[in-house]
Design a protein around this motif. Structure first.
Motif, short mmCIF file in Angstrom:
data_model
loop_
_atom_site.label_atom_id
_atom_site.label_comp_id
_atom_site.label_asym_id
_atom_site.label_seq_id
_atom_site.Cartn_x
_atom_site.Cartn_y
_atom_site.Cartn_z
N PRO A 193 0.85 -1.19 0.00
CA PRO A 193 0.00 0.00 0.00
C PRO A 193 0.89 1.24 0.00
O PRO A 193 1.93 1.25 0.64
N GLY A 194 0.49 2.25 -0.77
CA GLY A 194 1.29 3.48 -0.83
C GLY A 194 2.13 3.54 -2.09
O GLY A 194 2.38 4.61 -2.61
N SER A 195 2.59 2.37 -2.57
CA SER A 195 3.33 2.38 -3.83
C SER A 195 2.33 2.25 -4.98
O SER A 195 1.15 2.02 -4.75
N HIS A 196 2.81 2.42 -6.20
CA HIS A 196 1.91 2.19 -7.32
C HIS A 196 2.65 1.51 -8.46
O HIS A 196 3.86 1.33 -8.41
N ILE A 197 1.90 1.12 -9.46
CA ILE A 197 2.46 0.36 -10.58
C ILE A 197 2.29 1.16 -11.86
O ILE A 197 1.24 1.75 -12.08
N ARG A 198 3.34 1.20 -12.68
CA ARG A 198 3.17 1.74 -14.02
C ARG A 198 3.10 0.57 -14.98
O ARG A 198 3.89 -0.37 -14.86
N ILE A 199 2.19 0.64 -15.92
CA ILE A 199 2.02 -0.47 -16.84
C ILE A 199 2.40 0.02 -18.24
O ILE A 199 1.94 1.08 -18.68
N HIS A 200 3.25 -0.75 -18.91
CA HIS A 200 3.84 -0.32 -20.19
C HIS A 200 3.50 -1.29 -21.31
O HIS A 200 4.36 -2.06 -21.73
N PRO A 201 2.29 -1.26 -21.84
CA PRO A 201 1.90 -2.24 -22.86
C PRO A 201 2.62 -2.06 -24.19
O PRO A 201 2.60 -2.97 -25.02
N LEU A 202 3.26 -0.91 -24.43
CA LEU A 202 3.91 -0.67 -25.73
C LEU A 202 5.41 -0.90 -25.69
O LEU A 202 6.12 -0.55 -26.65
N LEU A 203 5.92 -1.48 -24.61
CA LEU A 203 7.36 -1.60 -24.42
C LEU A 203 8.08 -2.20 -25.63
O LEU A 203 9.16 -1.78 -25.98
N ASP A 204 7.46 -3.21 -26.27
CA ASP A 204 8.14 -3.91 -27.36
C ASP A 204 7.96 -3.25 -28.73
O ASP A 204 8.48 -3.72 -29.73
N TRP A 205 7.16 -2.19 -28.79
CA TRP A 205 6.89 -1.55 -30.10
C TRP A 205 8.02 -0.61 -30.48
O TRP A 205 8.65 -0.01 -29.63
N THR A 206 8.26 -0.48 -31.80
CA THR A 206 9.22 0.52 -32.27
C THR A 206 8.45 1.66 -32.93
O THR A 206 7.25 1.55 -33.17
N GLU A 207 9.17 2.75 -33.21
CA GLU A 207 8.54 3.90 -33.88
C GLU A 207 7.87 3.44 -35.18
O GLU A 207 6.75 3.83 -35.48
N LEU A 208 8.57 2.55 -35.90
CA LEU A 208 8.01 2.07 -37.17
C LEU A 208 6.74 1.26 -36.93
O LEU A 208 5.73 1.43 -37.63
N ASN A 209 6.76 0.37 -35.93
CA ASN A 209 5.56 -0.42 -35.60
C ASN A 209 4.36 0.49 -35.33
O ASN A 209 3.23 0.20 -35.75
N ILE A 210 4.62 1.58 -34.60
CA ILE A 210 3.53 2.50 -34.25
C ILE A 210 2.88 3.05 -35.52
O ILE A 210 1.66 3.04 -35.67
N TRP A 211 3.72 3.47 -36.47
CA TRP A 211 3.16 4.04 -37.71
C TRP A 211 2.50 2.97 -38.57
O TRP A 211 1.48 3.22 -39.21
N GLU A 212 3.09 1.77 -38.58
CA GLU A 212 2.45 0.68 -39.35
C GLU A 212 1.06 0.38 -38.80
O GLU A 212 0.12 0.12 -39.53
#
Lengths: 292, 602
Positions: A193-212
């Motif tokens: 309790p008191g801490s929190h979690i950041r969730i990173h679902p795009l960690l494996d994506w590259t700039e090119l993947n994003i545009w594709e």
């Protein structure tokens, strides 16, 4: 399954895992291409709904097209839209554009501090009223215990060390040395309790993947990413005074994909147009303090 | 070029030449930033140092420390076939946590051995971990052949030593390649210095690796990740989501949910911003709707009727590796997670701890320390569905969680049949034959504006007190407009006594009937207030299994709060020295706390 499908299915799994396991969840939406892809993935994961609030930190210096775009789609997609801001700093003109502090300090104040205070609910949050289109003081000031963020590991060094589920202590600090193990689709979903979690679902994506993916899904994006006839476009979006366009005549996602594949930008960092990265300490210092 | 990206790792003992081989690979595939190679070469010349490919990676990591874009932790390169990502899997045993995190995402691994030093401690340890992590595509690079004059006998000797070790741990390597990272022999092109080696080169081997194979004939498996109903947004679909572990599912398929054994039929496969979908396969994150509205929860495993079914077990023999700061201890309770299923476990026995180099076993131990590997017997609180790892890897491996942290992982080797697993089988066949109503539990709950819940009042106080509290609570909830019903275990007991039950263990049979009645009552959407004396932790597990409900609130009434084996988070203690009204107020307050608020509103 091609690479994009792999990335999409994994990201959807991560989003659903966060929604299932973490109570007070929100997603950061910077209006940029990455967090917009993330928002789109959430709509896919939850079949057209987005069952958690979208949080935008408004520095008041964002390029105006970004704000127009944000509110248009917040209404159209029925989003629970929350705005946070460091009003004290802006009103007392303690900013870089006002000439008082340097870029790094300005980012720390208008983004990092504003984000911290918005996430923990210590400063007012403003919520979009879908009937009036106005932002009103949000009565909910419970801290968010899970924050979904669209960072990618290929953006710069420190982001590549990240986990999909990344714990932050009560001071928002990121401790690289004691990162939890993460394997077999099992993530750190239990935390003190008191801490929190950041969730990173795009960690494996590259700039090119994003545009594709933007191209494949036909995702609406801010026009600033495209050349409007000036021979320039933005590759990364931030505050107007600290963000510079790149020379490019790409007018749509397809042309951006061709441009990226050509290797034209291979040796130029994606965030090179973001002036704060180039100051001493740069992004890594900012991130230790809680910057995304 | 294929539009795919394969994750690979390089492992091996310290100084056996991982960075040199990686640096050489990056250089040969033109994956280095412009001018990098030249810059380091000229730096070496100026400083009168021989150029080493390892410097490339060191230089990259220096840049990384300065916050520039390239990071050794994730190097991309590509061949004419596909893209590759080299994952960071640090070799030192102290970093097993990071090794596991990197290695589990790899589709293939290169194990690097110094031709001069031969097999060292980390060589075998890494090979063992790769096999435990289920990485099947392993190539052994025998490096620094230049230092051994490219002598074939050196290569053959190491090869046969490694082979005999790998055989013992059931690893079949894809191949052995004699290389020199420094000289570039057999990396991108076949070397004329090793005429006795006919290929393939390291790059050719890479391109021959397969991405995760999709076996269409594998039986369908999917863990339920969640069940959605976005009624507030005007969407009445009840969507079951998850990522498919194996196989293919089609609209119209009859499916079984494990371990409950409940049966239904796929009505639709839901999608957003995509054309209608009638079938889905391995690795897809999907959403399903069902014809028969049965109660399903996260962690259930879906299989298709008439395909092979997963096994149901509650006592498992496992091989595991431990990452926790505190050792795994005999008799301690942990959380066990397999896919999305989750239950508590107790470590019932530690068979041995393994020395991964010599494969010697150490018996008679009561703990497994950090970075050690061992074999244990785990007793699960509630049974789970699993498959043998050789049939379906994702269905046979698990992690252990100690408090807030993942502290270990392993694979299920076998299970031991016990009463609990047998009971689950019986319940499963009862559920399989169950005649299901058209109205789902969710619909009933919505109409009643409440969550179906069991409030179990137990403890070692007098029966009269339990009943008093139960009736008062029932009256209170009733006056709030809730649909609530009181049942004491005695109500069931008396029904039993009139029948001929001389051969039965009365207490067990009594409890069994009580559980079955609770199961039916909970399915009606009611809030049930039940009373029974001294319910044990095991009884509570059996109630959870029988009703397949997690929605149980247990109240323990006693004059002595320490006298129970029930673990803390299962139960709420109340001291009977409080007045009746005070007790009621406390219970009621707790019922209204965050996790139970659904009782009051939906």
């Amino acid at each position: 399954m091609d690479q994009l499908e792999h990335l999409e299915n994994k990201s959807i799994y991560l989003l659903r895992e966060a929604y299932s396991q973490i109570k007070n969840l929100c997603m950061l939406w910077s209006i940029g291409k990455d967090s917009t892809v993330l928002l789109w993935l959430a709509r896919k994961a939850f079949f057209g709904h987005v069952p958690f609030p979208l949080v935008h930190i408004d520095t008041s210096f964002k390029i105006s097209e970004m704000i127009t775009y944000r509110d248009k789609f917040a209404l159209e997609w029925n989003l629970t839209m929350i705005i946070g801001q460091n009003k004290e700093a802006i009103h007392s003109k303690q900013t870089f554009p006002d000439g008082i502090i340097d870029r790094t300090q300005c980012c720390q104040s208008l983004k990092t501090t504003a984000l911290k205070d918005t996430l923990n609910g210590k400063k007012p949050r403003y919520k979009l009223n879908h009937n009036t289109g106005n932002y009103e003081l949000d009565s909910n000031n419970e801290p968010y215990t899970g924050v979904i963020v669209g960072i990618r590991s290929d953006e710069e060094g420190s982001r590549s060390k990240e986990r999909y589920f990344s714990p932050r202590d009560e001071h928002n600090n990121w401790n690289i040395a004691t990162q939890p193990p993460e394997f077999w689709n099992q993530y750190k979903t239990d935390f003190l309790p008191g801490s929190h979690i950041r969730i990173h679902p795009l960690l494996d994506w590259t700039e090119l993947n994003i545009w594709e993916y933007i191209q494949r899904e036909n995702i609406p994006t801010v026009s600033l990413y495209y050349d409007q006839g000036t021979g320039q476009r933005y590759r990364s979006l931030g505050c107007a005074p600290c963000t510079n366009p790149v020379c490019s005549s790409a007018k749509n996602p397809q042309e951006i994909i061709v441009e990226l594949q050509s290797g034209r930008f291979a040796n130029i960092a994606e965030r090179s147009g973001r002036a704060q990265d180039n100051e001493i300490g740069g992004l890594e210092e900012l991130r230790k303090e809680g910057y995304m | 070029m294929l539009n795919e990206c394969m994750n690979i790792i390089f492992v091996g003992h310290v100084d056996h030449g991982k960075s040199t081989v990686i640096g050489r690979l990056l250089a040969e595939t033109n994956a280095l930033p412009k001018g990098k190679l030249e810059k380091i070469k000229s730096f070496c010349e100026r400083n009168a140092k021989p150029f080493e490919y390892a410097f490339l990676l060191d230089a990259l990591s220096d840049e990384q420390a300065q916050g520039i874009t390239i990071d050794i932790a994730r190097c991309f390169f590509k061949t004419s076939k596909r893209k590759y990502l080299i994952l960071d899997a640090p070799g030192h045993i102290e970093f097993l946590k990071n090794f596991v995190t990197g290695a589990t995402n790899a589709e293939a691994a290169f194990l690097i051995i110094d031709a001069n030093e031969g097999i060292q401690e980390n060589t075998t340890r890494h090979a063992y971990m790769l096999s435990l992590l289920g990485i099947k595509q392993i190539v052994i690079l025998i490096n620094k052949m230049d230092l051994m004059n490219y002598a074939q006998p050196v290569f053959d000797e190491i090869k046969s030593q490694v082979d005999s070790y790998l055989k013992k741990i059931n690893v079949e390597p894809v191949g052995y390649i004699p290389v020199s990272g420094r000289q570039g022999d057999n990396i991108a092109s076949l070397s004329n210095k090793t005429p006795w080696y006919l290929g393939p080169t390291t790059l050719e081997t890479l391109d021959k690796f397969n991405m995760q194979l999709i076996d269409e004939k594998q039986p369908f498996r999917m863990h339920v990740q969640d069940v959605y109903k976005f009624t507030n947004s005007g969407d009445n679909r009840r969507i079951i989501v998850g990522q498919i572990n194996s196989g293919t599912i089609r609209v119209g398929d009859k499916v079984i949910f494990h371990p409950t054994g409940k049966l239904s039929t796929i009505k639709t496969i839901e999608v957003f911003n995509a054309p209608p979908c009638f079938s889905a396969r391995m690795n897809q994150s999907i959403g399903l709707t069902l014809h028969e509205q049965i109660y399903i929860k996260r962690g259930d495993v879906i299989s298709i009727l008439n395909q092979s079914e997963p096994m149901i077990a509650s006592i498992l023999k496992v091989s595991l590796f431990w990452l926790g700061k505190n050792p795994l201890k005999l008799g301690k309770i942990y959380w066990f997670k397999l896919g999305t299923s989750k239950t508590k476990v107790v470590v019932d026995r530690i068979n041995h701890v393994l020395n991964t180099s010599s494969l010697e076993v150490i018996k008679d131990t009561t703990e497994i320390k950090a970075n050690q590997v061992g074999e244990c017997i785990l007793k699960l609180f509630t049974p789970i569905a699993y498959d043998n790892v050789s049939v379906n890897i994702a269905m046979g491996r698990f992690v252990l969680v100690d408090r807030y942290d993942i502290t270990g992982g392993g694979i299920i080797v076998d299970h031991i049949i016990d009463d609990k697993a047998l009971l689950q089988k019986k319940l499963s066949s009862r559920n399989f034959k169950w005649l299901t109503s058209d109205i789902s539990l969710e619909e009933r709950e919505q109409l009643f504006n409440q969550k179906s819940k069991l409030i179990l009042i137990t403890g070692d106080c007098e029966a009269e007190l339990r009943k008093k509290i139960a009736l008062k609570l029932e009256r209170h909830l009733f006056s709030l407009g809730k649909f609530v019903y009181f049942i004491g275990i005695g109500n069931v007991k008396h029904a039993l006594e009139t029948s001929d039950s001389s051969n039965l263990n009365l207490a067990d049979e009594n409890l069994r009937r009580f559980r079955e009645v609770l199961n039916i009552l909970l399915d009606t959407g009611l809030i049930i207030i039940a009373t029974a004396a001294k319910i044990s932790s095991e009884d509570l597990n059996l109630i959870k299994m029988t009703t397949s409900h997690d929605n149980i609130f247990t109240v323990w009434l006693s004059s002595n709060t320490n006298k129970t084996e029930l673990s803390e988070d299962d139960i709420l203690y109340f001291n009977i020295s409080d007045s009746l009204d005070e007790l009621l107020l406390k219970i009621n307050n707790l019922l209204q706390t965050k996790q139970n608020e659904t009782l009051y509103s939906r």
